[in-house]
Design an enzyme around this catalytic site. Structure first.
Site, short mmCIF file in Angstrom:
data_model
loop_
_atom_site.label_atom_id
_atom_site.label_comp_id
_atom_site.label_asym_id
_atom_site.label_seq_id
_atom_site.Cartn_x
_atom_site.Cartn_y
_atom_site.Cartn_z
N ASP A 65 0.85 -1.19 0.00
CA ASP A 65 0.00 0.00 0.00
C ASP A 65 0.89 1.24 0.00
O ASP A 65 1.97 1.22 0.58
CB ASP A 65 -0.92 0.00 1.22
CG ASP A 65 -2.05 -1.01 1.12
OD1 ASP A 65 -2.42 -1.37 -0.02
OD2 ASP A 65 -2.57 -1.42 2.16
N ASP B 207 -6.71 -1.49 -4.89
CA ASP B 207 -7.83 -1.14 -4.01
C ASP B 207 -8.73 -0.10 -4.69
O ASP B 207 -9.97 -0.16 -4.56
CB ASP B 207 -7.33 -0.58 -2.68
CG ASP B 207 -6.50 -1.56 -1.89
OD1 ASP B 207 -6.69 -2.79 -2.05
OD2 ASP B 207 -5.65 -1.10 -1.10
#
Length: 160
Positions: free
Chosen positions: A119, A137
């Protein structure tokens, strides 16, 4: 008229391009971005490399990695099932399904390549920050939004 993403070839090409983009960015993040250091890009947006051992928002981070992979594979299978059951006139939904599958596969690949999900995008203010996330995402979130939008528009068309 057939929606481009209701046909297998355009959908597969889109998914492959999205996966390649996702994985190239994650590789660059892993190689060049320092871990847990805020790198401002513009006001309220920064790059911030972290590793997610769970699913969205680090939920299930204590769960076994194989359980999470199996969960994501089940989600991909369910989305494929929904996709096949959705009529050709649902152009927006078909794009949404392709985006969800691309995002889910991107995060599955991370599990195998890195043993975690990479991330790196952070929205924040002085007093608040959103969860750190990645392009995969974003594909999942936007894809789900497109499916909902398509349902709302289809409902409105049926009433008119």
């Amino acid at each position: 008229m057939l929606a481009p993403f209701s046909r297998p070839l355009p959908a597969a090409i889109f998914i492959l391009v999205a996966l390649m983009l996702d994985q190239v960015i994650k590789l660059a993040v892993e190689v060049y971005l320092p871990m847990h250091e805020l790198v401002p890009v513009m006001p309220m947006l920064a790059l911030y490399r972290t590793h997610n051992l769970g699913v969205a928002f680090s939920m299930l981070s204590d769960a076994d990695g194989w359980f999470i992979v199996a969960l994501r594979v089940a989600i991909v299978a369910f989305v494929l099932w929904l996709w096949r059951r959705t009529g050709d006139g649902h152009h927006i939904a078909h794009l949404g399904f392709a985006m969800i599958i691309a995002g889910a596969l991107g995060n599955i690949i991370d599990r195998f390549v890195y043993s975690h999900v990479v991330d790196y995008i952070l929205f924040y203010t002085r007093t608040w920050s959103f969860a750190v996330f990645n392009l995969a995402d974003s594909f999942i979130t936007v894809g789900a939004g497109l499916i909902l939008l398509d349902e709302i528009l289809a409902h409105r068309r049926s009433k008119a």
